[in-house]
Design an enzyme around this catalytic site. Structure first.
Site, short mmCIF file in Angstrom:
data_model
loop_
_atom_site.label_atom_id
_atom_site.label_comp_id
_atom_site.label_asym_id
_atom_site.label_seq_id
_atom_site.Cartn_x
_atom_site.Cartn_y
_atom_site.Cartn_z
N ASN A 10 120.50 63.64 146.99
CA ASN A 10 119.84 63.80 145.58
C ASN A 10 120.82 63.07 144.62
OD1 ASN A 10 119.86 64.83 142.96
ND2 ASN A 10 118.82 66.66 143.83
N HIS A 13 122.87 63.16 139.63
CA HIS A 13 124.00 63.08 138.97
C HIS A 13 124.62 61.84 139.02
CE1 HIS A 13 123.16 67.24 138.10
NE2 HIS A 13 123.13 67.65 139.55
N ARG A 21 126.70 57.99 128.39
CA ARG A 21 126.98 57.00 127.61
C ARG A 21 125.77 56.39 126.84
NH1 ARG A 21 132.58 55.24 127.13
NH2 ARG A 21 133.62 57.13 126.90
N HIS A 46 115.06 64.48 140.67
CA HIS A 46 114.35 65.52 139.86
C HIS A 46 114.15 65.27 138.54
CE1 HIS A 46 114.48 70.37 138.54
NE2 HIS A 46 113.54 69.57 138.19
N ARG A 48 113.46 66.13 135.16
CA ARG A 48 113.25 67.46 134.39
C ARG A 48 112.53 67.44 133.21
NH1 ARG A 48 117.19 71.49 136.52
NH2 ARG A 48 116.55 72.56 134.94
N ARG A 52 117.19 65.06 131.40
CA ARG A 52 118.75 65.17 131.25
C ARG A 52 119.46 64.19 132.23
NH1 ARG A 52 120.23 71.29 133.33
NH2 ARG A 52 118.58 71.77 131.99
N HIS A 53 118.87 63.95 133.39
CA HIS A 53 119.25 63.06 134.32
C HIS A 53 118.42 61.86 134.77
CE1 HIS A 53 117.92 66.01 137.00
NE2 HIS A 53 119.03 66.93 136.83
N GLU A 73 111.28 65.75 143.05
CA GLU A 73 111.49 67.22 142.63
C GLU A 73 110.86 67.44 141.18
OE1 GLU A 73 115.28 69.01 142.46
OE2 GLU A 73 115.70 68.57 144.76
N THR A 103 121.15 74.29 136.36
CA THR A 103 120.90 73.74 137.53
C THR A 103 119.74 74.69 137.96
OG1 THR A 103 121.11 72.88 139.65
CG2 THR A 103 122.23 74.86 139.06
N THR A 104 118.78 74.36 139.03
CA THR A 104 117.94 75.22 139.42
C THR A 104 118.23 76.49 139.89
OG1 THR A 104 116.74 73.25 139.99
CG2 THR A 104 115.55 74.99 140.86
N GLU A 154 111.25 74.27 151.47
CA GLU A 154 112.86 74.07 151.36
C GLU A 154 113.50 75.53 150.84
OE1 GLU A 154 114.20 70.41 149.50
OE2 GLU A 154 116.21 71.26 148.66
N HIS A 193 120.85 72.88 148.20
CA HIS A 193 121.19 73.32 146.92
C HIS A 193 122.61 73.91 147.13
CE1 HIS A 193 121.83 74.75 142.66
NE2 HIS A 193 120.57 74.18 142.51
N HIS A 216 124.86 67.10 144.26
CA HIS A 216 125.90 67.24 143.39
C HIS A 216 127.44 67.07 143.95
CE1 HIS A 216 128.93 69.62 140.85
NE2 HIS A 216 128.27 68.61 139.91
N1 PXP Z 1 117.01 70.76 146.71
C1 PXP Z 1 116.29 71.20 145.43
C2 PXP Z 1 115.32 71.82 145.62
C3 PXP Z 1 117.17 71.16 144.46
O1 PXP Z 1 116.58 71.43 143.14
C4 PXP Z 1 118.53 70.45 144.32
C5 PXP Z 1 119.21 70.56 142.99
O2 PXP Z 1 118.43 69.45 142.26
C6 PXP Z 1 118.80 70.04 145.47
C7 PXP Z 1 118.33 70.45 146.75
C8 PXP Z 1 120.27 69.38 145.76
O3 PXP Z 1 121.35 70.44 145.30
P1 PXP Z 1 122.78 70.03 144.93
O4 PXP Z 1 122.86 68.92 144.01
O5 PXP Z 1 123.51 71.22 144.42
O6 PXP Z 1 123.57 69.39 146.44
#
Ligand code: PXP
Length: 247
Positions: A10, A13, A21, A46, A48, A52-53, A73, A103-104, A154, A193, A216
């Site tokens: 993912n 971030h 910036r 993702h 959103r 935001r990202h 996502e 976060t989710t 998931e 997650h 993350h």
């Molecule tokens: N899976 C899903 C469905 C998520 O929403 C996220 C966070 O966006 C992740 C995995 C990855 O989570 P993390 O960034 O905490 O590793």
């Protein structure tokens, strides 16, 4: 031997840092290319509602320029469905989304959202997109996922990752049971997650899991050791846990 667990990276971030910036550095696509070189099996992003990202332009570039399959996502909104249908990523993972959350926070309520989800899943599937639902590790939500026509779930590992001691063991057992139930009723099962080096092993050892999505922690760790090294270490820990599970 237990089959190789897929690793989706993912890259949200990396975009968070870029957006701090307002420019174009660091580019999440560069991160996706490094992830591919480090042995990732897919890229997760993702988009959103508040952007935001990841931003709209990132999604198009990821689909067009990155060879790895994209797991998009998304919230189950008309806006996001239209974007998914335009870009046709390999997969779409439907997540609950609240504007105010950091976060989710929890899994999707598939039972309560059934009427809304059925047409969304059908439209995505008809476009050739593999749909997964991000759910808490609860058997009733998995049964509902089958009922709404999703081929993949998931499992939300956030509660497990945040817990300690016996509470963590309890949360792990919930994930184990849910993964077994998912396999028994014919769902492909992913998890993700909050996973980090100290938490990934017991999850990776669950034999019916097919894919982990991790972001993350790896982006944070990349500050110290570089993204490629961080991903390779995560891959190593997953493979070790998996081969232990086979024995
Ligand atoms: N899976 C899903 C469905 C998520 O929403 C996220 C966070 O966006 C992740 C995995 C990855 O989570 P993390 O960034 O905490 O590793």
């Amino acid at each position: 031997m237990a089959s190789r667990l897929r690793l989706g990276i993912n890259i949200d971030h990396v975009a968070t840092v870029r957006n701090a910036r307002g420019g174009s550095h660091p580019d999440p696509l560069r991160a996706a290319r490094i992830a591919a070189d480090a042995g990732a099996d897919g890229i997760t992003a993702h988009l959103r509602e508040d952007r935001r990202h990841i931003r709209d332009g990132d999604i198009g570039r990821l689909v067009e320029e990155i060879a790895l399959p994209l797991n998009f996502e998304m919230a189950a909104t008309e806006e996001m469905v239209a974007i998914a249908l335009r870009h046709r990523p390999h997969a779409a993972c439907i997540v609950p989304e609240k504007r105010t959350e950091v976060t989710t926070e929890g899994g999707l309520d598939v039972i309560g959202g059934r009427e809304h989800l059925v047409p969304v899943i059908r439209r995505l599937a008809d476009a050739g997109i593999r749909v997964s639902l991000f759910v808490d590790p609860e058997p009733a939500q998995l049964d509902a996922a089958i009922a709404v026509g999703a081929p993949v779930v998931e499992l939300h590992t956030g509660a497990y990752c945040e817990a300690a001691g016996t509470e963590r063991e309890h949360e792990l057992e919930r994930i184990r049971r849910a993964a077994a139930h998912a396999a028994a009723i014919g769902l492909e099962c992913h998890a993700g997650h909050g996973l980090a080096y100290d938490s990934v092993g017991p999850v990776a050892a669950i034999p019916s899991l097919v894919e982990l999505n991790i972001g993350h922690f790896l982006v944070g760790e990349a500050i110290f050791v570089g993204l490629e090294a961080a991903i390779r270490q995560m891959r190593r820990l997953m493979d070790e846990a998996r081969s232990g599970a086979a024995g």
